[in-house]
Write a protein that holds these residues in place. Structure first.
Motif, PDB file in Angstrom:
ATOM      1  N   GLY A 266       0.826  -1.210   0.000  1.00  0.00           N
ATOM      2  CA  GLY A 266       0.000   0.000   0.000  1.00  0.00           C
ATOM      3  C   GLY A 266       0.857   1.254   0.000  1.00  0.00           C
ATOM      4  N   ALA A 267       1.951   1.240   0.752  1.00  0.00           N
ATOM      5  CA  ALA A 267       2.859   2.391   0.779  1.00  0.00           C
ATOM      6  C   ALA A 267       3.509   2.603  -0.585  1.00  0.00           C
ATOM      7  N   ALA A 268       3.825   1.519  -1.296  1.00  0.00           N
ATOM      8  CA  ALA A 268       4.402   1.650  -2.637  1.00  0.00           C
ATOM      9  C   ALA A 268       3.412   2.330  -3.581  1.00  0.00           C
ATOM     10  N   ILE A 269       2.142   1.957  -3.494  1.00  0.00           N
ATOM     11  CA  ILE A 269       1.106   2.613  -4.303  1.00  0.00           C
ATOM     12  C   ILE A 269       1.013   4.091  -3.933  1.00  0.00           C
ATOM     13  N   ALA A 270       1.094   4.392  -2.626  1.00  0.00           N
ATOM     14  CA  ALA A 270       1.035   5.782  -2.173  1.00  0.00           C
ATOM     15  C   ALA A 270       2.211   6.591  -2.705  1.00  0.00           C
ATOM     16  N   VAL A 271       3.381   5.986  -2.752  1.00  0.00           N
ATOM     17  CA  VAL A 271       4.561   6.687  -3.271  1.00  0.00           C
ATOM     18  C   VAL A 271       4.383   6.993  -4.754  1.00  0.00           C
ATOM     19  N   VAL A 272       3.854   6.043  -5.522  1.00  0.00           N
ATOM     20  CA  VAL A 272       3.598   6.279  -6.943  1.00  0.00           C
ATOM     21  C   VAL A 272       2.588   7.405  -7.125  1.00  0.00           C
ATOM     22  N   LEU A 273       1.526   7.391  -6.326  1.00  0.00           N
ATOM     23  CA  LEU A 273       0.513   8.446  -6.397  1.00  0.00           C
ATOM     24  C   LEU A 273       1.114   9.802  -6.048  1.00  0.00           C
ATOM     25  N   PHE A 274       1.948   9.836  -5.013  1.00  0.00           N
ATOM     26  CA  PHE A 274       2.602  11.086  -4.613  1.00  0.00           C
ATOM     27  C   PHE A 274       3.516  11.592  -5.723  1.00  0.00           C
ATOM     28  N   ALA A 275       4.236  10.684  -6.376  1.00  0.00           N
ATOM     29  CA  ALA A 275       5.139  11.081  -7.460  1.00  0.00           C
ATOM     30  C   ALA A 275       4.365  11.683  -8.631  1.00  0.00           C
ATOM     31  N   ILE A 276       3.239  11.066  -8.988  1.00  0.00           N
ATOM     32  CA  ILE A 276       2.408  11.593 -10.076  1.00  0.00           C
ATOM     33  C   ILE A 276       1.903  12.987  -9.728  1.00  0.00           C
ATOM     34  N   MET A 277       1.442  13.142  -8.483  1.00  0.00           N
ATOM     35  CA  MET A 277       0.936  14.430  -8.020  1.00  0.00           C
ATOM     36  C   MET A 277       2.014  15.504  -8.089  1.00  0.00           C
ATOM     37  N   MET A 278       3.223  15.160  -7.652  1.00  0.00           N
ATOM     38  CA  MET A 278       4.312  16.125  -7.649  1.00  0.00           C
ATOM     39  C   MET A 278       4.743  16.507  -9.059  1.00  0.00           C
ATOM     40  N   VAL A 279       4.681  15.571  -9.998  1.00  0.00           N
ATOM     41  CA  VAL A 279       5.036  15.878 -11.391  1.00  0.00           C
ATOM     42  C   VAL A 279       4.104  16.951 -11.944  1.00  0.00           C
ATOM     43  N   PHE A 280       2.797  16.769 -11.745  1.00  0.00           N
ATOM     44  CA  PHE A 280       1.831  17.737 -12.267  1.00  0.00           C
ATOM     45  C   PHE A 280       1.966  19.087 -11.569  1.00  0.00           C
ATOM     46  N   ILE A 281       2.039  19.071 -10.250  1.00  0.00           N
ATOM     47  CA  ILE A 281       2.090  20.331  -9.509  1.00  0.00           C
ATOM     48  C   ILE A 281       3.403  21.064  -9.767  1.00  0.00           C
TER      49      ILE A 281
END
Length: 295
Positions: A266-281
């Motif tokens: 679950g933490a690995a999925i969260a890290v991927v989601l955080f990375a996607i969010m940071m790329v856009f922002i």
């Protein structure tokens, strides 16, 4: 020490006021981000001993079909959720007029913002419900056969996104209403004297002054699209057959639900989601900074 504080109190005062908020931000935002990154390298059920497995969780993601379904849905959420920005702007411009009954219109458009996502999810679930839902009845009256939006894999994600857009447009509208109150009247008058009106007035005079509001609107919309957990949980719990999952809900399923208790995965999925969010922002911040620098 006392003499130093007295001599520099004007310079130190802002930092003293910022210190409590900064401390909470570090403890409850920054630290959990790095903790999630660390946990993603372990096999851990949340209670027992954590076992180091390196990048195995990320390798498993590569072959996880449910992960790709969630990722595709998140991309769809992001693309369609951005409609909230122009829609909120147009409604804000309409509500910024001085016409009869404008307070009543403002109350109606503001209403979705003040109700919780749980209520929004329930309302739209009833709206889509087979046999008695209003949308189902309308489609049945027009085509002769109703469509159960939340039970159809083809339509379920679009139905949930529509439910999320309703309060998101209201939120963006409020941001733009605040921004419109700060538009310089002298620039508007000067543009009118030069013959600017309609779309030209909006594009060349009003929108440049709304850049701060646009920046906030885009950031909160991107974040809202990528963390779209509550409506999915309330309206479909990821169904039918996992077709409406998004990354945040899949993370919850793997880490905290009875189907998982895999905190590392679950933490690995969260890290991927955080990375996607940071790329856009980060990309949008860079563009805003470059535009400001050019001007």
């Amino acid at each position: 020490m006392q003499a130093y504080l007295k001599a520099n109190q004007r310079r130190l005062a802002p930092w003293l006021f910022l210190a409590p908020g900064a401390l909470f931000f570090v403890v409850y935002v920054i630290a959990p981000i790095f903790q999630s990154m660390a946990i993603s390298f372990y096999d851990w059920d949340g209670l027992g001993e954590a076992v180091w497995i390196g990048l195995d969780n990320y390798v498993e993601l590569v072959d996880d079909e449910a992960f790709y379904v969630s990722l595709k849905n998140n991309v769809l959420w992001l693309a369609l959720y951005m409609l909230a920005v122009p829609a909120g702007l147009l409604i804000a411009i309409f509500l910024n007029q001085t016409v009869w009954g404008i307070r009543a219109y403002k109350s109606l458009f503001f209403f979705p913002f003040v109700i919780s996502q749980v209520v929004v999810g329930l309302m739209f679930s009833w709206f889509y419900a087979p046999n008695f839902g209003l949308l189902y009845a309308i489609i049945e009256a027009i085509t002769g056969q109703g469509v159960a939006i939340l039970a159809e894999e083809r339509f379920v994600t679009y139905g949930i996104i529509a439910a999320g857009l309703w309060p998101q447009i209201a939120y963006v509208m409020i941001l733009y209403l605040t921004g419109l109150n700060n538009v310089a009247p002298d620039q508007i008058e000067a543009a009118r004297l030069d013959g600017a009106k309609g779309w030209k007035m909006l594009w060349y005079v009003i929108l440049p002054q709304l850049r701060p509001a646009t920046f906030i609107a885009v950031v909160v919309t991107v974040i809202g699209a990528l963390r779209s957990f509550d409506l999915v949980s309330i309206m479909t719990t990821g169904g039918p057959f996992g077709s409406s999952r998004v990354l945040s809900f899949y993370m919850y399923e793997q880490a905290l639900s009875e189907y998982g208790y895999r905190m590392g995965y679950g933490a690995a999925i969260a890290v991927v989601l955080f990375a996607i969010m940071m790329v856009f922002i980060t990309g949008f911040i860079w563009k805003m900074w470059r535009d400001e620098k050019d001007h």
